[in-house]
Structures are given as structure tokens and as C-alpha cells.
Write a protein that holds these residues in place. Structure first.
Motif, PDB file in Angstrom:
ATOM      1  N   ASP A 156       0.833  -1.198   0.014  1.00 25.77           N
ATOM      2  CA  ASP A 156       0.009   0.026  -0.033  1.00 25.77           C
ATOM      3  C   ASP A 156       0.817   1.194  -0.004  1.00 25.77           C
ATOM      4  OD1 ASP A 156      -2.724   1.213   0.484  1.00 25.77           O
ATOM      5  OD2 ASP A 156      -1.383   2.032   2.174  1.00 25.77           O
ATOM      6  N   GLU A 157       0.392   2.145  -0.953  1.00 24.75           N
ATOM      7  CA  GLU A 157       1.511   3.428  -1.068  1.00 24.75           C
ATOM      8  C   GLU A 157       1.459   4.333   0.171  1.00 24.75           C
ATOM      9  OE1 GLU A 157       0.844   5.384  -4.716  1.00 24.75           O
ATOM     10  OE2 GLU A 157       1.485   3.649  -5.969  1.00 24.75           O
ATOM     11  N   LEU A 168       4.411   5.727   2.347  1.00 25.60           N
ATOM     12  CA  LEU A 168       4.697   7.102   2.729  1.00 25.60           C
ATOM     13  C   LEU A 168       4.716   7.456   4.093  1.00 25.60           C
ATOM     14  CD1 LEU A 168       2.807   8.858  -0.113  1.00 25.60           C
ATOM     15  CD2 LEU A 168       5.253   8.500  -0.210  1.00 25.60           C
ATOM     16  N   ARG A 169       3.890   6.933   4.807  1.00 27.21           N
ATOM     17  CA  ARG A 169       3.781   7.081   6.185  1.00 27.21           C
ATOM     18  C   ARG A 169       5.202   6.662   7.030  1.00 27.21           C
ATOM     19  NH1 ARG A 169      -1.701   5.387   5.740  1.00 27.21           N
ATOM     20  NH2 ARG A 169      -0.959   3.457   6.755  1.00 27.21           N
ATOM     21  N   GLU A 170       5.719   5.326   6.679  1.00 27.28           N
ATOM     22  CA  GLU A 170       6.690   4.984   7.255  1.00 27.28           C
ATOM     23  C   GLU A 170       7.879   5.878   6.889  1.00 27.28           C
ATOM     24  OE1 GLU A 170       7.608   0.451   6.966  1.00 27.28           O
ATOM     25  OE2 GLU A 170       9.182   1.360   5.599  1.00 27.28           O
ATOM     26  N   ILE A 171       8.121   6.322   5.672  1.00 24.74           N
ATOM     27  CA  ILE A 171       8.993   7.127   5.255  1.00 24.74           C
ATOM     28  C   ILE A 171       9.200   8.326   5.991  1.00 24.74           C
ATOM     29  CG2 ILE A 171      10.024   8.448   3.403  1.00 24.74           C
ATOM     30  CD1 ILE A 171       9.134   6.334   1.527  1.00 24.74           C
ATOM     31  N   LEU A 172       7.902   8.966   6.111  1.00 23.48           N
ATOM     32  CA  LEU A 172       7.804  10.347   7.014  1.00 23.48           C
ATOM     33  C   LEU A 172       8.087  10.173   8.439  1.00 23.48           C
ATOM     34  CD1 LEU A 172       4.722  11.987   5.164  1.00 23.48           C
ATOM     35  CD2 LEU A 172       7.104  12.588   5.122  1.00 23.48           C
ATOM     36  N   THR A 173       7.728   8.971   8.883  1.00 21.57           N
ATOM     37  CA  THR A 173       8.221   8.487  10.261  1.00 21.57           C
ATOM     38  C   THR A 173       9.652   8.210  10.624  1.00 21.57           C
ATOM     39  OG1 THR A 173       5.636   7.685  10.578  1.00 21.57           O
ATOM     40  CG2 THR A 173       7.443   6.983  12.392  1.00 21.57           C
ATOM     41  N   GLU A 174      10.382   7.758   9.520  1.00 22.24           N
ATOM     42  CA  GLU A 174      11.588   7.250   9.810  1.00 22.24           C
ATOM     43  C   GLU A 174      12.649   8.170   9.315  1.00 22.24           C
ATOM     44  OE1 GLU A 174      11.770   3.464   8.451  1.00 22.24           O
ATOM     45  OE2 GLU A 174      10.552   2.627   9.915  1.00 22.24           O
ATOM     46  N   ARG A 218       3.234 -12.511   8.181  1.00 23.66           N
ATOM     47  CA  ARG A 218       4.249 -11.996   9.120  1.00 23.66           C
ATOM     48  C   ARG A 218       4.306 -10.506   8.476  1.00 23.66           C
ATOM     49  NH1 ARG A 218       9.803 -11.461   9.047  1.00 23.66           N
ATOM     50  NH2 ARG A 218       9.997 -12.060   6.879  1.00 23.66           N
ATOM     51  N   ARG A 219       4.008 -10.069   7.190  1.00 22.76           N
ATOM     52  CA  ARG A 219       4.410  -8.828   6.612  1.00 22.76           C
ATOM     53  C   ARG A 219       3.017  -7.925   6.964  1.00 22.76           C
ATOM     54  NH1 ARG A 219       9.831  -7.741   5.509  1.00 22.76           N
ATOM     55  NH2 ARG A 219      10.484  -9.652   4.943  1.00 22.76           N
ATOM     56  N   GLY A 220       1.860  -8.484   7.161  1.00 23.81           N
ATOM     57  CA  GLY A 220       0.689  -7.672   7.616  1.00 23.81           C
ATOM     58  C   GLY A 220       0.186  -7.265   6.451  1.00 23.81           C
ATOM     59  N   ASP A 221      -1.072  -6.452   6.932  1.00 22.89           N
ATOM     60  CA  ASP A 221      -2.194  -6.088   5.601  1.00 22.89           C
ATOM     61  C   ASP A 221      -1.752  -5.220   4.797  1.00 22.89           C
ATOM     62  OD1 ASP A 221      -3.998  -7.974   7.252  1.00 22.89           O
ATOM     63  OD2 ASP A 221      -4.728  -6.218   8.602  1.00 22.89           O
ATOM     64  N   ASP A 222      -0.791  -4.415   5.106  1.00 25.59           N
ATOM     65  CA  ASP A 222      -0.010  -3.406   4.259  1.00 25.59           C
ATOM     66  C   ASP A 222       0.400  -4.068   2.899  1.00 25.59           C
ATOM     67  OD1 ASP A 222      -0.705  -1.530   5.903  1.00 25.59           O
ATOM     68  OD2 ASP A 222       1.312  -1.067   6.725  1.00 25.59           O
ATOM     69  N   TYR A 223       0.553  -5.226   2.938  1.00 28.94           N
ATOM     70  CA  TYR A 223       1.259  -5.945   1.954  1.00 28.94           C
ATOM     71  C   TYR A 223       0.171  -6.806   1.207  1.00 28.94           C
ATOM     72  CZ  TYR A 223       6.039  -4.514   2.927  1.00 28.94           C
ATOM     73  OH  TYR A 223       7.092  -3.732   3.617  1.00 28.94           O
ATOM     74  N   THR A 224       0.310  -7.171  -0.141  1.00 31.70           N
ATOM     75  CA  THR A 224      -0.459  -7.804  -0.928  1.00 31.70           C
ATOM     76  C   THR A 224       0.200  -9.143  -1.375  1.00 31.70           C
ATOM     77  OG1 THR A 224      -2.268  -6.196  -0.973  1.00 31.70           O
ATOM     78  CG2 THR A 224      -2.369  -8.384  -2.357  1.00 31.70           C
TER      79      THR A 224
END
Length: 237
Positions: free
Chosen positions: A118-119, A123-129, A218-224
Motif C-alpha cells: 500500500d502506497e 509514505l507514512r513509514e518514510i515520513l516517520t523514519e 508476517r508482513r501484515g495487511d499493508d502487503y498483498t
């Protein structure tokens, strides 16, 4: 007349072709060209051979039937030889190579795994880190005309996305490789950053599918994760 080629098999393959027909309109009759060690499933080539749905399905149906009964080297849609005699000569000439490859594929299937993320989550992860990404994001929100900073933010995000996708792709591909015999990496698609094919023993197909499911969990719902197969082993021929 040119000979359309579907697959190469060992001469002792059952070659159950009853109820199937080949490409073309009207559908061509299937036949086999054999040598002492090998066989090729072929038909006449239609005057106008195009990748129409009906012909693609006919080609795939032949491959699926052959795969159900043993090893087969699948040919890509549209492969044509001059005539049956030339196909027979090619089988003789490539006998050792074809026989070795059939042995490698015997009792094995190809599965393809594609992974996307999920894009917005990325983006949220990049802005957080990334403190620099946060700084540029805040600045451009407050200064919408700051073109240089907007471009810098876009370039930074693009680099971060690529780096993160490559890192996750390596981890996922390596994790699933343990459940397969061979791996063939394909080019990413517009929507999937990972596109990998695996050669899996037929009797371990369920275990491989379970490994894919566990990795997706293991990767979670953000991954398909998209698992496709069994497929003709194009990636390993």
C-alpha cells in the motif's frame, strides 16, 4: 505446411490428448512427432496465427494436460517449425539437452509470487523514519510555491521507496526460496515490486503455499501477496 509446437516430452510420456484441440479456427488436430527418446506435441499452423483468447486457451490447455501426467518443456505461444521432419531433426540434435532438462523438471511445478505494498502506508513509514523527508514535507506544505524543495522531496521519497522495496523483496524472496528447489527472479511490474518464480516439487506444493501464506501474515495487511500456479515451467526451461 509449418508445424506449430506446444511442448517437448519424453517419448514414454502418456500424451493423453483426447478431447483437446489445437490453435486455429477451425481448431487444428493435435499429433505427436517422436524420436527414440523424445516427443513433441504439434499441430498444423493456421494461416493467420494471432494471440486470440481462444488460441491462448487452447495452447495452455495442452500444456496443463501434459503437466498433469509428467514432465514437459512448454513452448511459448506462437513457436512454429518448418515442418514435422524439421521438428524431428531438432529433437534429435538437442536430445541430450532436452533430456537433461526434462529430468530436472520431472515431478516439479512452477509457482509465481508477486508482492505489492500500500502506497500510503509506505509514505507514512518514510515520513516517520526520515527526518529530512519530514522537514521537506512540512516546508512544502507551508510554502506551496517552493518548487526546488518539492522536487527534492519527490526525489527523496522515490529513492526511499526503491530502497525499501528492494530490501523487503530480497528478504521475501530468500524466505520463500527455502521451500523451493530453484528460483527465477522476474522484472517488477507497475503494481508489484517483487515478481519471482519458484520451482517446487509436486509433493511439496502445499508446503510452499503455506510458506507463502505465513510470509504474507508476517508482513501484515499493508502487503498483498499473489500466488499463481501451478504454471508451465517457462521460467526454468
Amino acid at each position: 505446411m509449418p508445424t506449430y509446437i506446444y511442448a517437448i516430452t519424453a517419448a514414454d510420456h502418456p500424451l493423453r490428448l483426447d478431447g483437446l484441440s489445437g490453435v486455429g479456427e477451425p481448431a487444428s488436430d493435435l499429433r505427436t512427432v517422436k524420436t527414440g527418446a523424445l516427443g513433441a506435441v504439434v499441430s498444423d499452423t493456421p494461416a493467420e496465427l494471432r494471440a486470440k483468447r481462444r488460441d491462448l486457451v487452447a495452447h495452455q490447455s495442452v500444456l496443463e494436460r501434459l503437466m498433469a501426467d509428467g514432465a514437459a518443456l512448454p513452448m511459448r505461444f506462437g513457436l512454429v517449425g518448418p515442418d514435422d521432419d524439421q521438428v524431428r531433426a531438432a529433437l534429435e540434435q538437442g536430445k541430450d539437452s532436452y533430456t537433461a532438462r526434462l529430468s530436472e523438471l520431472d515431478g516439479r511445478l512452477e509457482y509465481n509470487v508477486k508482492v505489492s505494498r500500500d502506497e500510503e502506508s509506505m509514505l507514512r513509514e518514510i515520513l516517520t523514519e526520515s527526518s529530512e523527508a519530514r522537514r521537506l514535507s512540512e516546508y512544502t506544505r507551508e510554502n506551496p510555491g517552493a518548487q526546488d524543495q518539492m522536487m527534492a522531496l519527490g526525489e527523496l521519497v522515490s529513492r526511499e521507496i526503491q530502497a525499501r522495496q528492494e530490501a523487503v523483496g530480497r528478504d521475501v524472496a530468500a524466505a520463500l526460496a527455502d521451500a523451493a528447489e530453484r528460483v527465477s527472479e522476474g522484472e517488477p511490474t507497475k503494481t508489484h515490486f517483487l515478481n519471482v518464480s519458484y520451482l517446487v516439487r509436486r509433493d511439496e506444493a502445499s508446503a510452499f503455499a503455506q510458506a507463502v501464506h505465513e510470509e504474507a501474515e508476517r508482513r501484515g495487511d499493508d502487503y498483498t501477496f499473489a500466488l499463481n500456479g501451478p504454471l508451465p515451467p517457462y521460467s526454468f526451461v
